[in-house]
Design a protein around this motif. Structure first.
Motif, PDB file in Angstrom:
ATOM      1  N   VAL A  98      32.874  43.191  37.373  1.00 38.69           N
ATOM      2  CA  VAL A  98      33.563  43.160  36.084  1.00 38.69           C
ATOM      3  C   VAL A  98      33.649  41.749  35.504  1.00 38.69           C
ATOM      4  N   LEU A  99      33.050  40.791  36.165  1.00 42.16           N
ATOM      5  CA  LEU A  99      33.096  39.415  35.677  1.00 42.16           C
ATOM      6  C   LEU A  99      31.960  39.149  34.686  1.00 42.16           C
ATOM      7  N   TRP A 100      32.216  38.233  33.762  1.00 39.13           N
ATOM      8  CA  TRP A 100      31.206  37.849  32.789  1.00 39.13           C
ATOM      9  C   TRP A 100      30.221  36.865  33.411  1.00 39.13           C
ATOM     10  N   ALA A 101      29.109  36.694  32.728  1.00 37.61           N
ATOM     11  CA  ALA A 101      28.127  35.708  33.167  1.00 37.61           C
ATOM     12  C   ALA A 101      28.741  34.313  33.092  1.00 37.61           C
ATOM     13  N   GLY A 102      28.627  33.573  34.159  1.00 38.35           N
ATOM     14  CA  GLY A 102      29.176  32.221  34.203  1.00 38.35           C
ATOM     15  C   GLY A 102      30.659  32.156  34.468  1.00 38.35           C
ATOM     16  N   GLU A 103      31.305  33.288  34.680  1.00 43.10           N
ATOM     17  CA  GLU A 103      32.757  33.304  34.909  1.00 43.10           C
ATOM     18  C   GLU A 103      33.052  32.985  36.372  1.00 43.10           C
ATOM     19  N   GLN A 104      33.965  32.068  36.594  1.00 37.60           N
ATOM     20  CA  GLN A 104      34.339  31.634  37.930  1.00 37.60           C
ATOM     21  C   GLN A 104      35.813  31.959  38.194  1.00 37.60           C
ATOM     22  N   VAL A 105      36.084  32.535  39.356  1.00 33.41           N
ATOM     23  CA  VAL A 105      37.441  32.906  39.724  1.00 33.41           C
ATOM     24  C   VAL A 105      38.173  31.690  40.289  1.00 33.41           C
ATOM     25  N   ASP A 106      39.347  31.444  39.750  1.00 34.87           N
ATOM     26  CA  ASP A 106      40.138  30.285  40.154  1.00 34.87           C
ATOM     27  C   ASP A 106      41.269  30.680  41.100  1.00 34.87           C
ATOM     28  N   MET A 107      42.032  31.710  40.746  1.00 39.27           N
ATOM     29  CA  MET A 107      43.178  32.114  41.556  1.00 39.27           C
ATOM     30  C   MET A 107      43.295  33.632  41.560  1.00 39.27           C
ATOM     31  N   LEU A 108      43.918  34.159  42.633  1.00 40.71           N
ATOM     32  CA  LEU A 108      44.107  35.594  42.782  1.00 40.71           C
ATOM     33  C   LEU A 108      45.539  35.901  43.206  1.00 40.71           C
ATOM     34  N   ALA A 109      45.995  37.085  42.833  1.00 42.61           N
ATOM     35  CA  ALA A 109      47.294  37.599  43.263  1.00 42.61           C
ATOM     36  C   ALA A 109      47.227  39.115  43.129  1.00 42.61           C
ATOM     37  N   SER A 110      48.206  39.798  43.662  1.00 43.57           N
ATOM     38  CA  SER A 110      48.285  41.243  43.485  1.00 43.57           C
ATOM     39  C   SER A 110      49.572  41.578  42.756  1.00 43.57           C
ATOM     40  N   GLY A 111      49.545  42.656  41.979  1.00 46.15           N
ATOM     41  CA  GLY A 111      50.720  43.027  41.210  1.00 46.15           C
ATOM     42  C   GLY A 111      50.599  44.440  40.676  1.00 46.15           C
ATOM     43  N   ILE A 112      51.608  44.864  39.938  1.00 45.93           N
ATOM     44  CA  ILE A 112      51.648  46.208  39.369  1.00 45.93           C
ATOM     45  C   ILE A 112      51.630  46.097  37.850  1.00 45.93           C
ATOM     46  N   TYR A 113      50.702  46.823  37.239  1.00 46.55           N
ATOM     47  CA  TYR A 113      50.592  46.835  35.781  1.00 46.55           C
ATOM     48  C   TYR A 113      50.090  48.208  35.348  1.00 46.55           C
ATOM     49  N   GLY A 114      50.731  48.779  34.341  1.00 46.91           N
ATOM     50  CA  GLY A 114      50.307  50.076  33.859  1.00 46.91           C
ATOM     51  C   GLY A 114      50.514  51.189  34.862  1.00 46.91           C
ATOM     52  N   ASN A 124      38.039  30.982  34.674  1.00 47.08           N
ATOM     53  CA  ASN A 124      37.920  29.899  33.700  1.00 47.08           C
ATOM     54  C   ASN A 124      37.835  30.413  32.266  1.00 47.08           C
ATOM     55  N   MET A 125      37.819  31.759  32.091  1.00 44.75           N
ATOM     56  CA  MET A 125      37.695  32.329  30.759  1.00 44.75           C
ATOM     57  C   MET A 125      38.806  33.296  30.378  1.00 44.75           C
ATOM     58  N   ARG A 126      39.461  33.908  31.361  1.00 45.28           N
ATOM     59  CA  ARG A 126      40.458  34.927  31.034  1.00 45.28           C
ATOM     60  C   ARG A 126      41.333  35.249  32.236  1.00 45.28           C
ATOM     61  N   LEU A 127      42.376  36.020  31.960  1.00 46.87           N
ATOM     62  CA  LEU A 127      43.219  36.589  32.996  1.00 46.87           C
ATOM     63  C   LEU A 127      42.871  38.071  33.088  1.00 46.87           C
ATOM     64  N   VAL A 128      42.595  38.553  34.292  1.00 47.70           N
ATOM     65  CA  VAL A 128      42.110  39.916  34.485  1.00 47.70           C
ATOM     66  C   VAL A 128      43.047  40.679  35.413  1.00 47.70           C
ATOM     67  N   ASP A 221      33.539  28.550  20.450  1.00 47.33           N
ATOM     68  CA  ASP A 221      32.139  28.149  20.538  1.00 47.33           C
ATOM     69  C   ASP A 221      31.696  28.030  21.996  1.00 47.33           C
ATOM     70  N   GLN A 222      32.580  27.498  22.847  1.00 48.06           N
ATOM     71  CA  GLN A 222      32.249  27.350  24.264  1.00 48.06           C
ATOM     72  C   GLN A 222      32.071  28.704  24.932  1.00 48.06           C
ATOM     73  N   LEU A 223      32.923  29.661  24.607  1.00 48.62           N
ATOM     74  CA  LEU A 223      32.808  31.000  25.178  1.00 48.62           C
ATOM     75  C   LEU A 223      31.506  31.664  24.750  1.00 48.62           C
ATOM     76  N   ARG A 224      31.117  31.401  23.515  1.00 53.34           N
ATOM     77  CA  ARG A 224      29.863  31.987  23.019  1.00 53.34           C
ATOM     78  C   ARG A 224      28.667  31.387  23.733  1.00 53.34           C
ATOM     79  N   VAL A 225      28.667  30.064  23.905  1.00 58.69           N
ATOM     80  CA  VAL A 225      27.568  29.392  24.596  1.00 58.69           C
ATOM     81  C   VAL A 225      27.454  29.863  26.036  1.00 58.69           C
TER      82      VAL A 225
END
Length: 245
Positions: A98-114, A124-128, A221-225
């Protein structure tokens, strides 16, 4: 009370059938099935002194340790930093899908949502938020460009990570305190960095609002590149940013 006796050593031509004693042979150790245990010597030769060898049974060794996933280096490192609080093994193993091209994972945790427990991944691009079940999957993401702020509130052991994005609020609950604090702090730093990437012009005459717009456009612009967003998404976000002036 269970009685344990040692049967005589069987000799050639005078072997005692195991079936007659209602026992099951396990590598020389006969365990009685009717409340009476009969220990027979193993087929191996006895050491000097007449003492029979026994198979030592210890704690069962686990072949998979917490934080050791061998998925890919950035994910493995993030899982190891999070420590025993991480329990979303299935999500971690399927995270690369489910990661995008060039996306690097920085930190992880577990939780409850939805209504379900899943994995919280900061890249480096989003919170998932990712939940990978046997019958269904759930993916909710918050691109950093859309996140305005983040809030962390914690009790003794657990806390809630609140993300404010695109005018909405998302609460990820039951996040372990230590990784939750670390992840929220890191997210704040990434947001602050994104908002200060573009230096103000030399004449210093640009209003604060215009500086914020320029910073957001530069991040876009950086996300697009990087290939993190499509051309259509780029145009939609760019139009929304310009319309907010």
């Amino acid at each position: 009370m269970t009685e344990t006796v040692r049967a005589p050593r069987p000799v050639a031509g005078n072997l005692v059938p195991a079936e007659a004693r209602g026992v099951q042979l396990l590598d020389g150790l006969l365990v009685g099935l009717g409340g009476r245990h009969v220990l027979l010597p193993q087929a191996h030769s006895s050491p000097p002194g007449g003492r029979d060898r026994r198979i030592a049974s210890g704690p069962r060794q686990k072949g998979w340790g917490m934080g050791k996933y061998n998925v890919r280096p950035d994910i493995d490192a993030a899982a190891e930093k999070a420590g025993p609080a991480i329990g979303s093994r299935r999500e971690i193993e399927n995270l690369p899908s489910v990661l995008w091209a060039g996306e690097q994972v920085d930190m992880l945790a577990s939780g409850i949502y939805g209504g379900g427990n899943g994995l919280v991944a900061l890249t480096n691009m989003r919170l998932v938020f990712f939940r990978h079940g046997m019958m269904s999957q759930k993916l909710e993401d918050f691109p950093l460009i859309n996140v305005s702020s983040v809030q962390w509130s914690a009790g003794i052991l657990m806390g809630t990570l609140s993300v404010f994005s695109s005018g909405n609020r998302a609460d990820i609950k039951s996040v372990a305190k230590a990784p939750g604090e670390a992840l929220s702090g890191r997210l704040r730093m990434l947001l602050a960095t994104a908002n200060t990437q573009v230096a103000p012009p030399a004449w210093g005459g640009m209003p604060a609002g215009a500086q914020d717009v320029a910073s957001r456009l530069a991040t876009l612009d950086q996300l697009r590149v990087a290939g993190a967003i499509t051309d259509t998404e780029y145009q939609e976000h760019r139009t929304a940013i310009l319309n907010s002036i």
